[in-house]
Motif scaffolding. Structure first.
Motif, mmCIF file in Angstrom:
data_model
loop_
_atom_site.group_PDB
_atom_site.id
_atom_site.type_symbol
_atom_site.label_atom_id
_atom_site.label_comp_id
_atom_site.label_asym_id
_atom_site.label_seq_id
_atom_site.Cartn_x
_atom_site.Cartn_y
_atom_site.Cartn_z
ATOM 1 N N TRP A 186 0.883 -1.177 0.000
ATOM 2 C CA TRP A 186 0.000 0.000 0.000
ATOM 3 C C TRP A 186 0.915 1.220 0.000
ATOM 4 N N HIS A 187 1.087 1.779 -1.157
ATOM 5 C CA HIS A 187 2.106 2.814 -1.344
ATOM 6 C C HIS A 187 1.620 3.795 -2.394
ATOM 7 N N GLN A 188 1.995 5.049 -2.232
ATOM 8 C CA GLN A 188 1.673 6.054 -3.237
ATOM 9 C C GLN A 188 2.775 7.108 -3.274
ATOM 10 N N GLN A 189 3.024 7.611 -4.466
ATOM 11 C CA GLN A 189 4.013 8.661 -4.628
ATOM 12 C C GLN A 189 3.847 9.298 -6.003
ATOM 13 N N PHE A 190 4.487 10.462 -6.179
ATOM 14 C CA PHE A 190 4.456 11.148 -7.458
ATOM 15 C C PHE A 190 5.477 10.526 -8.405
ATOM 16 N N ALA A 191 5.118 10.510 -9.667
ATOM 17 C CA ALA A 191 6.044 10.018 -10.685
ATOM 18 C C ALA A 191 7.091 11.084 -10.986
ATOM 19 N N TYR A 192 8.225 10.626 -11.462
ATOM 20 C CA TYR A 192 9.291 11.540 -11.853
ATOM 21 C C TYR A 192 8.906 12.258 -13.146
ATOM 22 N N PRO A 193 9.664 13.271 -13.540
ATOM 23 C CA PRO A 193 9.327 13.991 -14.787
ATOM 24 C C PRO A 193 9.264 13.106 -16.028
ATOM 25 N N ASP A 194 9.936 11.974 -15.988
ATOM 26 C CA ASP A 194 9.848 11.068 -17.133
ATOM 27 C C ASP A 194 8.725 10.042 -16.988
ATOM 28 N N GLY A 195 7.903 10.184 -15.948
ATOM 29 C CA GLY A 195 6.802 9.276 -15.741
ATOM 30 C C GLY A 195 7.153 8.017 -14.985
ATOM 31 N N ARG A 196 8.381 7.912 -14.525
ATOM 32 C CA ARG A 196 8.827 6.693 -13.859
ATOM 33 C C ARG A 196 8.563 6.783 -12.364
ATOM 34 N N VAL A 197 8.139 5.658 -11.803
ATOM 35 C CA VAL A 197 7.977 5.509 -10.357
ATOM 36 C C VAL A 197 8.862 4.351 -9.931
ATOM 37 N N GLN A 198 9.715 4.605 -8.958
ATOM 38 C CA GLN A 198 10.683 3.588 -8.547
ATOM 39 C C GLN A 198 10.823 3.612 -7.030
ATOM 40 N N PHE A 199 10.639 2.461 -6.420
ATOM 41 C CA PHE A 199 10.816 2.353 -4.971
ATOM 42 C C PHE A 199 11.054 0.892 -4.623
ATOM 43 N N ARG A 200 11.564 0.687 -3.427
ATOM 44 C CA ARG A 200 11.796 -0.665 -2.928
ATOM 45 C C ARG A 200 10.866 -0.924 -1.768
ATOM 46 N N THR A 201 10.425 -2.156 -1.665
ATOM 47 C CA THR A 201 9.509 -2.545 -0.603
ATOM 48 C C THR A 201 9.887 -3.919 -0.089
ATOM 49 N N THR A 202 9.547 -4.160 1.149
ATOM 50 C CA THR A 202 9.843 -5.442 1.782
ATOM 51 C C THR A 202 8.720 -6.424 1.514
ATOM 52 N N VAL A 203 9.095 -7.612 1.108
ATOM 53 C CA VAL A 203 8.105 -8.653 0.840
ATOM 54 C C VAL A 203 7.688 -9.284 2.165
ATOM 55 N N PRO A 204 6.395 -9.388 2.429
ATOM 56 C CA PRO A 204 5.956 -10.006 3.694
ATOM 57 C C PRO A 204 6.474 -11.423 3.837
ATOM 58 N N ASN A 205 6.727 -11.772 5.069
ATOM 59 C CA ASN A 205 7.307 -13.070 5.383
ATOM 60 C C ASN A 205 6.210 -14.125 5.495
ATOM 61 N N VAL A 206 5.496 -14.321 4.400
ATOM 62 C CA VAL A 206 4.391 -15.285 4.379
ATOM 63 C C VAL A 206 4.434 -16.035 3.052
ATOM 64 N N ILE A 207 3.691 -17.111 3.019
ATOM 65 C CA ILE A 207 3.545 -17.886 1.789
ATOM 66 C C ILE A 207 2.345 -17.329 1.051
ATOM 67 N N ALA A 208 2.579 -16.632 -0.033
ATOM 68 C CA ALA A 208 1.454 -15.974 -0.704
ATOM 69 C C ALA A 208 1.832 -15.631 -2.129
ATOM 70 N N THR A 209 0.797 -15.585 -2.952
ATOM 71 C CA THR A 209 0.892 -15.031 -4.298
ATOM 72 C C THR A 209 0.124 -13.726 -4.296
ATOM 73 N N TRP A 210 0.748 -12.672 -4.811
ATOM 74 C CA TRP A 210 0.191 -11.326 -4.688
ATOM 75 C C TRP A 210 -0.389 -10.868 -6.016
ATOM 76 N N VAL A 211 -1.507 -10.177 -5.912
ATOM 77 C CA VAL A 211 -2.128 -9.515 -7.057
ATOM 78 C C VAL A 211 -1.938 -8.023 -6.849
ATOM 79 N N ILE A 212 -1.117 -7.414 -7.683
ATOM 80 C CA ILE A 212 -0.731 -6.019 -7.506
ATOM 81 C C ILE A 212 -1.420 -5.174 -8.567
ATOM 82 N N THR A 213 -2.026 -4.107 -8.111
ATOM 83 C CA THR A 213 -2.703 -3.190 -9.019
ATOM 84 C C THR A 213 -2.227 -1.779 -8.740
#
Length: 1640
Positions: free
Chosen positions: A806-833
């Motif tokens: 659950w993250h939000q931020q502004f895109a860079y002037p070239d339209g790129r969004v870049q960040f790192r996030t920690t993967v939860p320590n669970v057994i799961a398949t994620w659906v990201i939108t």
């Protein structure tokens, strides 16, 4: 002269024929008809009614605004109608208006004499002007008249007034029409981070407002959180959407109101809502899930599925399983939460099929043939079955189950005409329709050999063309196009479609569509078509106009969402066909219409329209996501790369695949959802053809659009079908009949039919208009299948908490969004939108969510008890997971610590239970794991110090590492005795004060000449808490933890009054910050934290609120102590109302705490409802508080009556504080207060109880009674005094011991609580509030000092009610006396006789730290503590001493024990893995004489259980729901103990049982456990005892299998055994070789 006379005659003639044109708009499309018109209704031979309209030329309306086919036409009679005049003007305007809308009207003046003309438009709401515009128009030049609707308009009766005047001021036309007001000016999308919530979570959500053209809304938005009762629990108003959206969060406490919650977002008066479910979920030891196809056709060969059982860590369960199939009762909705399922282990009455899985290793498959299922359910069509899997773990002796539902439907394929069953055709014009081949589950009928659609075209004169065959392609939709016949006698066309599979007709797949001929009196027709298949924003769209006769000009308009977008004239240049283009703008998105018409020489208006879908992909904010795993090969973190339009605000959300499957589409905003929202702006117009495809039943995946021709069957309905209305002075509507006057409905051809035939699935009208605008019932929607989110039961708690990124931020002037996030320590398949909003390109959404397999390659899960006792040996459970594709070696490390040691085992697992061999430093274990393998091992350790101990366990592999860190609390063995010494340091008149405090704990723990310890050595603690002013301590735990009954008075938080108490204590502290000295150091950050915590406690008692109660509606607005809706309490409700009013403050409402005025009004309404006719209030349920609000009889004229004076006063206080409520209760509030006041005035002189007198006196003062002074004078009857101050009580209470060994006073601890102590505290607090009300606060000083001397805890007194009332009184006192101390400047030095060499830092109290609670510890707990204070101000000093004891005689308890308690634990199972408790609790008969009570008030019994054991939450809830334990109202797990709450206890003992099972292996377990039974509102009535479990003390770590070194345990590490075996084999080989050498 003759010429002059001729001219005059013509002028007179024209004057008579052409008066000033004045038309009045009616609310219907057609003019009104009187009841006298019924004599013109004739009945035809076919039984249908025809209305004769030949005499209705005088009924002419200048405006035609209806829903499509609101009134149908009569083709037969209209063929002979002729429009008598040519139109003078045509004005096209909207039918709807919205806030902030730019309203445009197209005005065309046609009469040459009106050149030029001033046209004025006015929009008004209930005679108040809203918007206006006027302009000068010339003949033959259509132009737009525009005006802007304000943003703040609200619902009302809106009218559009049009007026045309010549420049001379002569009025030529005047028109008034009623408009449809739509509050929805923007659409609001609400996105949640997950679809269902549990307690102790945070609800994260976004509100995204966008316009219909997908552009962002950048203003303010109001957001509200509604609880299950419908009241607002939190509001965020005027939130700025500078980023195009707002992202908010709402924390949920551990006991929230269960049910359906609602998030409401409001923009310009329009409110969008989103609901979600919130329930308390409690994890089981392991959970079972059954995965099956949710929907199956009845011809399926069988049902196959997978059974999965996992422990709370995710490790699979080893054991055996059974799969049970049962038929579901379709007559009852499937809701296992409300209607629990029958236990399949004991239910032998329901027919079932059972299959077993003998070797279950966490996951197993099964298959059940359909023939077997049919033995249970012979007719499967529309039926459902229950599949339950029971998994048993033989090692833990635990059985759990999981149930799911499978639905069966009848397979098949049907054809569906897009656009519905009724259309309109024009002779000699192209007619186009579309047919979709749809499977029964809503999916596409796939192409194949011999699969085609055959369409028959017939007219009412017979077939016109041979059948047409269309091969089915991958789209499953075919287009059928033909030239409509020119024969004027043809009135209807019937299209019939048939489906063929393998060249064989599919039975039952047919569909039919009918078309009626467009009505034109002159047989003139116009058609507009387009060759642009997919119109896109920014492109040009080509249109072609065909007409059947020559005209000079054709007028056309582009409309969308009820707005006029573009207007122009198309010169025909002598042609009957012409092509033109129009630029597609985003204002047209997503649904647009082109309206084309011309005016014949005889005045007839010929019109046509076309509906088309506008694709915004060319300007849409395109969003895509890429996951980069190569920056962290461990898989613990990932880099997210997303692209959108430059400077977009991009928001991400991830959800577990399981949740997405159960709650489709999860938290994704799908294009189908977006289309539904955007098309709602155009729901007053007909739209383009569209069809939604489903992946399976009720799960839409895609929607396709096709342009559609006009649905209008004449000029008027054509204008109407485009969402516009026309104003003119000629009649453009069809001829109507009188069907409505006879209670009938009308077909488009003028015939009538009865209402029951509407939407019956049969085409009763020849044009099929009786089946228009029906909610089409498909093959699937006719079934009443269980929703997907209810099919998994019990909810797999671990899976339902999967949310991610659950993250939000502004895109860079070239339209790129870049960040790192920690993967939860669970057994799961994620659906990201992801969604994005940009000021340039608007809103965009990720069309296809990104599926990410987020299970880490390697990780560990550790489980240890949160609270242990010193000396107990803990087996930390470590599950090691390997999800790599190859074998790995993992090193598990128990890190070194000075606070614990590792337990070593000797050869063959030999170890001592009380003195094992311990080692310090790190301990390493090497584990070998194969791909996708999970290994479990236990690391034994023993804490060697008390207090908070941090446990550190790490797992390391060659590619990754995982670290576990947890802080556990280590207590001493035995029961804890507390000694509390509270005093107030008064430095307002003295410059210095020195006090002494006796610790009471002896220096030596050994009792002389006795075979016992006086206390457990080392267990003693002594803390000194110091806070400024007399009303502290305020936030004794700081601002990162909220105040509750646990940390304030050491009670459970389960009952409703606990929530009121927690909430009130924070509110009263905040009240002090508003007006007292503490406000100087209380900043906004602290305020937000406290208000957030207060809101969480607000939820706790709102969970006990009774809302809509169908069986007893009069209870709405009340509270119950334990949430039982039939046990609502007047006393509790009035207390809650008083507290809620104290929490109302404008600044707090803007921050984080909003008390809904409707909630207070509902509570007031309940209290007014239950008021007695005599003006008093009586309790309607059991008296929870026996001493204060219990039953008291008064002798009145020889009869004993229950006056209920204390309860009446309590309600009266609450109502008087809430005289500002609104609504219906406000009308009756004053009268109720007066009646209650009169009751108190009449009987207060008969009071014989201190609490009754004090609360009645305060109530009379608060209501300004004439008897207030008389009541105040009676308080002296109950006034008591001791060396600690003045108090009011029925009897003398023991106070804190105060001696004078020297010139300084020495204080001993406050005596143990007694009966009537809470009673006296509450009574004295009301007296203090009375003094405060009378502005005589100085006289209350001695009572305040006594109140502070009666504290039993750092944060409170005895119980909830007395503590809350006392804090309210003291805060009010401190605020009024705060002016006496201008500046706080206190220095306190602390020393102790036991630690003379130890120097404590001095305690400084100033205005800047006045509200901070400062704590000092005394190291050696014995002797005397000296407090030396000097300076200016007040300080509350509390010394809190605690020590553990083991013997029953050493337990600190009241002298009198009112309860008889018997606890009998019975141990069984493998090494006592199960403990069955048999508990009996009774009210002693002696209480009638001692306590004057035959039964108790609310009672709680707290039973400590051994470390590592746990009572399943499901078993506790079953005890409550089963109602087989008398008066049981609460059963809960609490850290280290089990709490049971009872409504009351009487002479008949209440016995019950519960079972505790070993969950974490713990050896050398403590022997002594506490049992405490007490009255909730008067804890001085207590039974405090001890029970022992010596057998557990003798268990060593291997007997509980708490170490990987134990050879006879299931999780034994075989490394040592393997090495020994290898050595033996080598030795044998060496001997054989040596023997061979000797022989040879």
């Amino acid at each position: 002269m003759e010429h002059i006379l001729l001219i005059l005659w013509l002028q007179l003639h024209l004057f008579c024929i052409f008066p000033v044109i004045l038309t009045q708009q009616s609310s219907d499309f057609f003019p009104y008809y009187t009841q006298n018109d019924t004599n013109r209704i004739e009945k035809n031979a076919d039984g249908l009614f025809i209305y004769d309209h030949l005499d209705d030329d005088q009924h002419t309306s200048g405006n035609h605004s209806i829903h499509r086919r609101q009134i149908s036409l009569n083709i037969v009679s209209s063929q002979f109608a002729r429009i008598p005049i040519t139109p003078s003007y045509i004005i096209i305007g909207p039918r709807t208006v919205r806030p902030a809308q730019l309203v445009a009207l197209s005005v065309t003046i046609l009469r040459d004499e009106w050149n030029p003309m001033m046209v004025k438009a006015l929009i008004s709401n209930d005679d108040m002007d809203v918007a206006a515009a006027e302009d000068l128009f010339f003949v033959g030049v259509p132009r737009s008249l525009e005006m802007r609707i304000p943003n703040n308009v609200r619902s009302g009766t809106y009218r559009l007034t049009l007026e045309g005047k010549l420049l001379t001021g002569e009025q030529k036309f005047y028109n008034v029409s009623q408009l449809i007001f739509e509050q929805k000016a923007v659409t609001i999308l609400i996105q949640l981070d997950r679809p269902v919530y549990r307690h102790e979570t945070v609800v994260q959500f976004r509100c995204i407002p966008i316009y219909p053209d997908l552009s962002g809304y950048y203003h303010t938005i109001d957001v509200y959180m509604h609880g299950p009762s419908g009241h607002i629990l939190r509001k965020w108003e005027n939130q700025q959407t500078t980023a195009g959206m707002v992202s908010l969060e709402y924390p949920i406490n551990d006991a929230p109101p269960e049910g359906i919650w609602t998030i409401k977002c409001r923009v310009m008066g329009y409110e969008a809502t989103k609901t979600f479910e919130l329930y308390e979920f409690y994890a089981r030891k392991f959970e079972v899930n059954v995965t099956v196809p949710y929907y199956l056709p009845t011809d399926t060969p069988g049902v196959g599925g997978i059974v999965t059982a996992n422990y709370s860590t995710g490790m699979g369960v080893l054991g055996y399983a059974r799969v049970v199939v049962r038929a579901r009762d379709m007559s009852v909705p499937y809701d296992p939460r409300a209607n629990p399922l029958k236990d399949v282990e004991f239910d032998h009455s329901t027919p079932s099929f059972v299959t077993t899985i003998d070797d279950f290793n966490g996951v197993a498959g099964f298959f059940i043939p359909i023939a077997t299922i049919r033995t249970l359910v012979p007719d499967l069509d529309g039926k459902e079955i229950l599949i339950t899997a029971l998994v048993r773990d033989p090692w833990w002796n635990e059985t759990n189950n999981g149930t799911t539902v499978v639905s069966f439907y009848r397979p098949g394929t049907r054809l569906h005409f897009l656009g519905g069953p009724s259309m309109v055709f024009k002779p000699r014009m192209i007619f186009t329709t579309y047919v979709a081949a749809v499977n029964a589950d809503g999916s596409k009928f796939p192409p194949g050999l011999g699969r085609f659609i055959r369409i028959y075209t017939e007219t009412d004169n017979g077939p016109t063309q041979p059948p047409a065959d269309y091969i089915i392609d991958s789209s499953a939709i075919v287009s059928h196009q033909f030239l409509a016949p020119a024969d004027p006698s043809i009135l209807f066309i019937t299209l019939r479609a048939e489906l063929y599979d393998n060249n064989i007709k599919v039975v039952g797949s047919d569909d039919e569509q009918r078309a009626i001929r467009y009505l034109s009196p002159s047989n003139s027709y116009l058609q507009v078509t387009s060759s642009t298949g997919t119109p896109r924003v920014g492109d040009f769209m080509l249109f072609r106009v065909n007409i059947t006769q020559y005209v000079d000009y054709v007028y056309y308009h582009i409309t969308s969402a009820g707005k006029l977008i573009f207007t122009n004239i198309l010169p025909m240049d002598g042609a009957k066909q012409k092509t033109f283009d129009v630029g597609v703008s985003r204002e047209m998105a997503p649904s647009a219409h082109i309206l084309v018409y011309y005016v014949r020489y005889d005045g007839e208006i010929v019109a046509d329209s076309m509906n088309f879908h506008v694709n915004t992909s060319s300007v849409t904010n395109r969003v895509n996501i890429t996951i980069n795993r190569r920056k962290d090969f461990t898989g613990n973190t990932i880099e997210v790369l997303a692209y959108a339009s430059p400077q977009s605000f991009v928001a991400f959300a991830g959800l577990g695949l399981v949740q997405t499957r159960l709650f489709p589409p999860g938290n994704q905003i799908t294009p189908v959802m977006l289309y539904d929202e955007l098309y709602s702006f155009d729901h007053y117009a007909t739209t383009s053809f569209q069809h939604t495809w489903y992946s399976e039943i009720n799960i839409p995946t895609n929607r396709v659009f096709f342009p559609s021709q006009s649905y209008g069957y004449d000029a008027g309905s054509t204008f109407n079908s485009s969402g516009m209305q026309v104003f003119t002075d000629v009649n453009v509507q069809a001829i109507q009949t009188a069907c409505a006057q006879n209670g009938l409905l009308q077909c488009a051809d003028g015939t009538c039919y009865p209402p029951p035939l509407k939407c019956n699935g049969i085409l009763d009208c020849r044009d099929a208009s009786d089946e228009v605008k029906c909610n089409t019932t498909t093959t699937i929607s006719q079934y009443d299948f269980t929703p997907l989110y209810r099919r998994l039961w019990p909810y797999w708690e671990r899976e339902l908490q999967l949310d991610f990124m659950w993250h939000q931020q502004f895109a860079y002037p070239d339209g790129r969004v870049q960040f790192r996030t920690t993967v939860p320590n669970v057994i799961a398949t994620w659906v990201i939108t992801a969604v994005a909003v940009s000021r340039l390109t608007g809103f965009g959404v990720l069309d296809v969510p990104f599926i990410y397999e987020g299970t880490r390659q390697f990780f560990i899960k550790v489980e240890i008890p949160p609270i242990v006792r010193l000396g107990e040996q803990i087996g930390a459970r470590v599950d090691v997971f390997n999800f790599q594709s190859h074998r790995i070696e993992a090193l598990i490390i128990l890190h070194a610590s000075d606070h614990y040691r590792f337990i070593n085992l000797d050869q063959n697992g030999v170890v001592s239970s009380y003195a094992p061999r311990l080692t310090e430093g790190q301990h390493h274990v090497l584990v070998i794991l194969y791909p996708n393998e999970v290994r479990r091992l236990y690391l034994p350790f023993v804490p060697i110090v008390a207090g908070e101990v941090e446990i550190m366990i790490e797992g390391i592999t060659g590619v990754s590492r995982d670290f576990y860190r947890e802080v556990i609390k280590v207590n001493y063995e035995g029961l804890r005795n507390y000694y509390h010494t509270p005093t107030v340091l008064l430095l307002n008149n003295l410059p210095r004060q020195l006090n002494e405090y006796d610790i009471t704990v002896p220096q030596n723990f050994i009792t002389t000449l006795e075979n016992m310890w006086d206390y457990v050595p080392g267990s003693g603690t002594c803390e000194v808490f110091v806070s400024g002013d007399v009303s502290g301590p305020f936030f004794l735990l700081g601002y990162d933890e909220w105040l509750n009954t646990d940390n304030l008075i050491q009670r459970t938080t389960a009952p409703a009054d606990s929530g009121i108490f927690d909430f009130a204590m924070m509110i009263y502290n905040l009240r002090y910050m508003l007006q007292g000295h503490g406000g100087r150091a209380f900043d906004q950050e602290k305020l937000m934290k406290v208000l957030t915590f207060a809101n969480m406690e607000y939820l706790r008692f709102m969970a006990m609120y009774t809302g809509d109660n169908p069986t007893e509606p009069w209870r709405q607005g009340s509270f119950s102590q334990f949430g039982f809706t039939n046990e609502t309490s007047v006393e509790l409700t009035s207390w809650a109302l008083m507290t809620l009013r104290d929490a109302v403050y404008p600044e707090w409402e803007e921050k984080a705490l909003f008390i809904d005025p409707n909630l207070r009004a509902d509570i007031v309404g309940f209290l007014l409802t239950v008021q007695q006719p005599n003006g008093s209030w009586a309790e309607i349920t059991t008296h929870n508080d026996r001493n204060k609000f219990g039953i008291r009889y008064t002798n009145i004229s020889g009869t004993y009556q229950q006056l209920n004076l204390s309860l009446t006063a309590q309600v009266l206080i609450a109502l008087q504080l809430n005289v500002d409520v609104r609504g219906i209760p406000a009308k009756f509030l004053t009268g109720a207060i007066n009646r209650g006041k009169m009751w108190l005035e009449k009987h207060f002189r008969l009071i014989t109880d201190a609490f009754d007198m004090s609360i009645v006196t305060y109530a009379l003062h608060l209501t300004n009674s004439a008897e207030q002074d008389s009541a105040f004078a009676m308080l002296i009857l109950f006034k008591k005094m001791n060396e600690n101050g003045i108090y009011y009580s029925n009897l003398n209470l023991p106070g804190m011991m105060k001696t004078w060994p020297n010139i300084n006073p020495r204080y001993g601890p406050k005596p143990v609580q007694t009966d009537l102590e809470a009673h006296a505290v509450a009574a004295t607090a009301f007296v203090v509030m009375t003094y405060t009300q009378k502005a005589r606060v100085k006289e209350a000083e001695q009572s305040v000092l006594w109140l502070q001397s009666m504290r039993n805890f750092i944060g409170g007194w005895s119980a909830t009610y007395d503590s809350c009332i006392a804090q309210r009184a003291i805060v009010g006192y401190a605020v009024l006396r705060g002016f006496e101390i201008t500046t706080y400047n206190i220095r306190i030095n602390l020393t102790s006789s036991s630690s003379v060499d130890h120097h404590h830092d001095p305690i400084l109290i100033t205005d800047e730290n006045l509200i901070e609670t400062q704590v000092r510890d005394v190291e050696d707990v014995w002797g005397v503590v000296y407090i030396d204070g000097f300076g200016n101000g007040y300080a509350l000093i509390q010394m809190h001493v605690g020590v553990n004891v083991e013997w029953d005689s050493k337990i600190r308890r009241p002298n009198y024990v009112p309860f008889a308690v018997d606890v009998q634990p019975m141990m069984s199972g493998r090494n006592f893995s199960t403990i069955d408790y048999n508990v009996c609790l009774g009210w002693r008969p002696e209480n009638i004489d001692v306590l004057k009570a035959s039964r108790s008030g609310t009672v709680f019994i707290e039973i400590q259980i051994p470390t590592g054991y746990r009572v399943e939450e499901k078993d506790l809830k079953m005890m409550l729901r089963g109602l087989y334990t008398r008066n049981l109202r609460e059963a809960e797990n609490w850290p280290g103990q089990i709490n049971f709450g009872f409504d009351y206890i009487d002479f008949d003992p209440i016995c019950f049982q519960f079972q505790a099972k070993r969950w974490i292996p713990v050896a050398n377990i403590s022997r002594y456990y506490e049992v405490r039974a007490y009255e909730w509102y008067e804890p001085g009535n207590m039974n405090r005892s001890v029970y022992t479990l010596r057998n557990l003390f003798a268990l060593d770590i291997c007997e509980v299998c708490g170490s990987y070194q134990c050879p006879y345990c299931p999780y034994y590490s075989h490394g040592t055994l393997t090495m020994q075996s290898t050595m033996i084999i080598i030795l044998i080989l060496c001997l054989l070789i040596q023997l061979y050498i000797i022989i040879t």
